[in-house]
Design a protein around this motif. Structure first.
Motif, PDB file in Angstrom:
ATOM      1  N   PRO B  34       0.820  -1.217   0.000  1.00  0.00           N
ATOM      2  CA  PRO B  34       0.000   0.000   0.000  1.00  0.00           C
ATOM      3  C   PRO B  34       0.850   1.262   0.000  1.00  0.00           C
ATOM      4  CG  PRO B  34      -0.468  -1.372   1.936  1.00  0.00           C
ATOM      5  CD  PRO B  34       0.553  -2.096   1.139  1.00  0.00           C
ATOM      6  N   ARG B  36       3.330   1.892  -1.772  1.00  0.00           N
ATOM      7  CA  ARG B  36       3.651   2.291  -3.137  1.00  0.00           C
ATOM      8  C   ARG B  36       2.511   3.115  -3.742  1.00  0.00           C
ATOM      9  NH1 ARG B  36       7.103  -0.994  -7.460  1.00  0.00           N
ATOM     10  NH2 ARG B  36       8.391  -1.060  -5.620  1.00  0.00           N
ATOM     11  N   VAL B  37       1.287   2.797  -3.344  1.00  0.00           N
ATOM     12  CA  VAL B  37       0.145   3.599  -3.803  1.00  0.00           C
ATOM     13  C   VAL B  37       0.279   5.029  -3.272  1.00  0.00           C
ATOM     14  CG1 VAL B  37      -2.352   3.820  -3.752  1.00  0.00           C
ATOM     15  CG2 VAL B  37      -1.312   1.556  -3.858  1.00  0.00           C
ATOM     16  N   VAL B  39       3.037   6.571  -2.420  1.00  0.00           N
ATOM     17  CA  VAL B  39       4.129   7.255  -3.117  1.00  0.00           C
ATOM     18  C   VAL B  39       3.659   7.712  -4.492  1.00  0.00           C
ATOM     19  CG1 VAL B  39       6.451   7.029  -4.037  1.00  0.00           C
ATOM     20  CG2 VAL B  39       5.873   5.951  -1.872  1.00  0.00           C
ATOM     21  N   ALA B  40       2.854   6.874  -5.167  1.00  0.00           N
ATOM     22  CA  ALA B  40       2.356   7.243  -6.495  1.00  0.00           C
ATOM     23  C   ALA B  40       1.493   8.500  -6.409  1.00  0.00           C
ATOM     24  CB  ALA B  40       1.559   6.085  -7.099  1.00  0.00           C
ATOM     25  N   ILE B  41       0.579   8.536  -5.426  1.00  0.00           N
ATOM     26  CA  ILE B  41      -0.302   9.709  -5.319  1.00  0.00           C
ATOM     27  C   ILE B  41       0.522  10.940  -4.950  1.00  0.00           C
ATOM     28  CG2 ILE B  41      -2.320  10.671  -4.175  1.00  0.00           C
ATOM     29  CD1 ILE B  41      -3.275   7.878  -3.609  1.00  0.00           C
ATOM     30  N   VAL B  44       2.330  12.207  -8.028  1.00  0.00           N
ATOM     31  CA  VAL B  44       1.461  12.950  -8.953  1.00  0.00           C
ATOM     32  C   VAL B  44       1.227  14.362  -8.420  1.00  0.00           C
ATOM     33  CG1 VAL B  44      -0.904  13.120  -9.816  1.00  0.00           C
ATOM     34  CG2 VAL B  44       0.323  10.953  -9.948  1.00  0.00           C
ATOM     35  N   VAL B  47       4.379  16.589  -8.786  1.00  0.00           N
ATOM     36  CA  VAL B  47       4.585  17.072 -10.150  1.00  0.00           C
ATOM     37  C   VAL B  47       3.544  18.123 -10.515  1.00  0.00           C
ATOM     38  CG1 VAL B  47       4.524  16.395 -12.569  1.00  0.00           C
ATOM     39  CG2 VAL B  47       5.734  14.978 -10.920  1.00  0.00           C
ATOM     40  N   ALA B  48       2.262  17.819 -10.209  1.00  0.00           N
ATOM     41  CA  ALA B  48       1.189  18.744 -10.591  1.00  0.00           C
ATOM     42  C   ALA B  48       1.353  20.084  -9.879  1.00  0.00           C
ATOM     43  CB  ALA B  48      -0.168  18.123 -10.270  1.00  0.00           C
ATOM     44  N   ALA B  51       4.635  21.939 -11.098  1.00  0.00           N
ATOM     45  CA  ALA B  51       4.541  22.547 -12.427  1.00  0.00           C
ATOM     46  C   ALA B  51       3.687  23.810 -12.359  1.00  0.00           C
ATOM     47  CB  ALA B  51       3.934  21.549 -13.415  1.00  0.00           C
ATOM     48  N   ARG B  52       2.565  23.705 -11.645  1.00  0.00           N
ATOM     49  CA  ARG B  52       1.652  24.840 -11.559  1.00  0.00           C
ATOM     50  C   ARG B  52       2.325  26.015 -10.848  1.00  0.00           C
ATOM     51  NH1 ARG B  52      -4.294  24.742  -8.760  1.00  0.00           N
ATOM     52  NH2 ARG B  52      -4.594  26.983  -8.824  1.00  0.00           N
ATOM     53  N   VAL B  55       5.030  27.761 -12.996  1.00  0.00           N
ATOM     54  CA  VAL B  55       4.464  28.649 -14.019  1.00  0.00           C
ATOM     55  C   VAL B  55       3.916  29.916 -13.386  1.00  0.00           C
ATOM     56  CG1 VAL B  55       2.588  28.872 -15.687  1.00  0.00           C
ATOM     57  CG2 VAL B  55       3.960  26.793 -15.630  1.00  0.00           C
TER      58      VAL B  55
END
Lengths: 121, 186
Positions: B34, B36-37, B39-41, B44, B47-48, B51-52, B55
């Motif tokens: 679990p 790893r889930v 870490v994945a979220i 995301v 990065v999101a 990036a925002r 900018v």
């Protein structure tokens, strides 16, 4: 960026996410169904990136071009990253990891479409 | 355990994947199962939000400096939490715990302020309205993270205690260097 392509990609992304949830519920890793689904999704995303690239070259300018390009690049990479990382996970949570990537793709696609449709007169 | 029936029902296994390894509590690591889930979220979101924020800071900083600086802070916190969870170990867990705590305080503070004084937040951040623009995931994520980290700390303590008991016979050192004396945390 066209709405039909976004719709197709969203359907595929949701399907991949559901497959991932299913394999987690069945206590399995990811299998060929997940790989085929993710490959189909990736194909549509690449086609869409090419369509968007051609339109950009032809003069279409979203207001937030920088954000748009960053999202476009990220969304193409997400399924690849999700598959690679899920394949190296031996527990049943592999499918959920892929599902997270797929849901992120679906959300980002609609944000991309929003950005695409707001252009400077 | 190794997969006992590779090839027993090949068609079914290939389509939906081979039976999973049970995530036993001893093969720990914060980025397994679990974790790893999570870490994945977190990845995301890192990065999101990153990036925002990049900018916004680069192109329109003057419009809403407070909101954009908060976006950048949130992005850094997500990045630190992602790295801490992905690396694991005692240091990784501590880093991730601090990041998750900052994140929880941040989402509660900014969420309350953004509702109490909307004028101060002309442009929304990840944490505005308790993360309502992001499906309240920013509110749930730090709680899940802290619960997972506490569980992992318990597992690590158990493993360390077991090793201290059997250290004389078998010496393989999996995660942390085997302590000579029993670990200070129970």
């Amino acid at each position: 960026m066209t709405t039909p392509l976004v719709l197709v990609a969203t359907v595929l992304a949701v399907a991949v996410a559901l497959l991932g949830a299913l394999s987690t519920l069945l206590r399995r890793r990811i299998g060929q169904a997940h790989l085929v689904g993710a490959a189909a999704l990736e194909l549509v995303l690449v086609v869409q990136a090419v369509v968007a690239g051609v339109a950009l070259a032809g003069g279409h300018r979203p207001v937030e071009t920088t954000t748009f390009l960053a999202y476009l690049g990220t969304v193409v990479l997400l399924p690849v990253g999700g598959v690679l990382w899920a394949r190296s996970e031996p527990t049943r949570w592999a499918g959920t990891v892929l599902g997270v990537a797929a849901v992120a793709v679906a959300v980002m696609l609609w944000r991309l479409l929003q950005l695409w449709q707001v252009t400077r007169g | 355990m190794a997969d006992p029936d590779a090839g027993a029902r090949p068609a079914d296994d290939r389509a939906l994947g081979r039976p999973a390894v049970e995530s036993s509590s001893t093969d720990g690591g914060t980025a397994r199962g679990p974790g790893r889930v999570l870490v994945a979220i977190y990845g995301v979101f890192a990065v999101a939000a990153g990036a925002r924020a990049a900018v916004q800071l680069a192109l329109q900083f003057d419009e809403a400096p407070l909101a954009y600086l908060l976006s950048a802070l949130a992005a850094v916190v997500y990045l630190v939490a992602t790295v801490g969870l992905a690396c694991g170990g005692r240091g990784g867990r501590r880093t991730a715990t601090v990041a998750c705590a900052v994140e929880l305080v941040g989402v509660l503070t900014v969420g309350t302020l953004s509702l109490a004084d909307p004028a101060a937040f002309p442009d929304s951040t990840v944490w505005s309205g308790y993360g309502s623009g992001y499906g309240f995931i920013p509110l749930v994520l730090p709680v899940l993270g802290l619960l997972w980290l506490r569980h992992q700390a318990d597992v690590a303590a158990e493993v360390a205690a077991e090793q201290a008991g059997t250290a004389q016979k078998s010496p393989p050192p999996p995660e942390s260097p085997p302590p000579k004396s029993p670990p200070s945390a129970e």
